[in-house]
Design a protein around this motif. Structure first.
Motif, PDB file in Angstrom:
ATOM      1  N   SER A   1       0.814  -1.225   0.000  1.00  9.36           N
ATOM      2  CA  SER A   1       0.000   0.000   0.000  1.00  9.36           C
ATOM      3  C   SER A   1       0.842   1.268   0.000  1.00  9.36           C
ATOM      4  CB  SER A   1      -0.959   0.008   1.197  1.00  9.36           C
ATOM      5  OG  SER A   1      -1.810  -1.107   1.147  1.00  9.36           O
TER       6      SER A   1
ATOM      7  N   ALA B   1       3.015   4.611   9.674  1.00 11.10           N
ATOM      8  CA  ALA B   1       1.896   3.871  10.278  1.00 11.10           C
ATOM      9  C   ALA B   1       2.145   3.545  11.743  1.00 11.10           C
ATOM     10  CB  ALA B   1       1.650   2.575   9.501  1.00 11.10           C
TER      11      ALA B   1
ATOM     12  N   ARG C   1       2.462   0.208  17.253  1.00  8.81           N
ATOM     13  CA  ARG C   1       1.795  -1.095  17.309  1.00  8.81           C
ATOM     14  C   ARG C   1       2.852  -2.124  16.945  1.00  8.81           C
ATOM     15  NH1 ARG C   1      -3.379  -3.253  13.793  1.00  8.81           N
ATOM     16  NH2 ARG C   1      -3.347  -5.350  14.665  1.00  8.81           N
TER      17      ARG C   1
ATOM     18  N   GLU D   1      -3.362  -5.828   6.859  1.00  9.31           N
ATOM     19  CA  GLU D   1      -4.544  -5.497   7.663  1.00  9.31           C
ATOM     20  C   GLU D   1      -4.204  -4.447   8.720  1.00  9.31           C
ATOM     21  OE1 GLU D   1      -6.112  -9.152   9.219  1.00  9.31           O
ATOM     22  OE2 GLU D   1      -6.626  -9.911   7.220  1.00  9.31           O
ATOM     23  N   ALA D   2      -3.037  -4.570   9.321  1.00 11.34           N
ATOM     24  CA  ALA D   2      -2.616  -3.581  10.324  1.00 11.34           C
ATOM     25  C   ALA D   2      -2.409  -2.219   9.664  1.00 11.34           C
ATOM     26  CB  ALA D   2      -1.337  -4.041  11.021  1.00 11.34           C
TER      27      ALA D   2
ATOM     28  N   ALA E   1      -3.920  -1.149   6.992  1.00 14.19           N
ATOM     29  CA  ALA E   1      -5.237  -0.650   6.578  1.00 14.19           C
ATOM     30  C   ALA E   1      -6.011  -0.065   7.754  1.00 14.19           C
ATOM     31  CB  ALA E   1      -6.040  -1.778   5.930  1.00 14.19           C
ATOM     32  N   SER E   2      -5.670  -0.474   8.975  1.00  7.62           N
ATOM     33  CA  SER E   2      -6.410  -0.004  10.145  1.00  7.62           C
ATOM     34  C   SER E   2      -5.915   1.344  10.667  1.00  7.62           C
ATOM     35  CB  SER E   2      -6.341  -1.045  11.265  1.00  7.62           C
ATOM     36  OG  SER E   2      -5.035  -1.102  11.801  1.00  7.62           O
ATOM     37  N   VAL E   3      -4.841   1.872  10.077  1.00  6.01           N
ATOM     38  CA  VAL E   3      -4.337   3.181  10.504  1.00  6.01           C
ATOM     39  C   VAL E   3      -4.953   4.269   9.629  1.00  6.01           C
ATOM     40  CG1 VAL E   3      -2.181   2.243  11.390  1.00  6.01           C
ATOM     41  CG2 VAL E   3      -2.272   3.080   9.054  1.00  6.01           C
TER      42      VAL E   3
END
Length: 126
Positions: free
Chosen positions: A33, A55, A86, A108-109, A111-113
């Motif tokens: 990404s 991130a 994180r 996934e981590a 995308a969650s930021v």
């Protein structure tokens, strides 16, 4: 201390494990990404395996020796989390045998930021 950690980080980059080399192959060049990862980077008094500063995400790879130092690793993770990071931990064996599953967890981590600070221009893909 700072100078010694810089030298140690440089040494660690030159002697990466097979799992670290494989993970770096998949993280370098912003393939996830568009996020930039650094390897063997100093944060506080620790040298983390991989970090995406944008991130605030750290990826740590643990070999068999970590089974004997779980308490130290938990303290290290807690300290890094108090600094706003994180921390994701993976066993070397998982990286070597389930690479794409590990990468999916990292994606996934990411995308969650919050949205990436430097997104690709409209219409461009990774």
């Amino acid at each position: 201390m700072k100078r010694m950690n810089v030298r140690k980080a440089r040494d660690l980059r030159g002697s990466m494990t097979d799992a670290e080399r494989l993970m770096w192959y998949h993280l370098r060049g912003r393939p996830l990404s568009g996020y930039r990862f650094r390897r063997q980077h100093e944060i506080d008094r620790y040298i983390v395996d991989f970090v995406c500063s944008d991130a605030r995400l750290i990826v740590e790879l643990d070999g068999g020796q970590h089974a004997e130092q779980m308490q130290e690793d938990a303290y290290r993770t807690q300290r890094l989390e108090t600094l706003g990071y994180r921390v994701l931990r993976f066993w070397n064996n998982d990286v070597l045998t389930n690479t794409y599953a590990v990468l999916e967890v990292i994606l996934e981590a990411l995308a969650s930021v919050a949205p990436h600070p430097n997104p690709l221009p409209g219409g461009e893909r990774e």
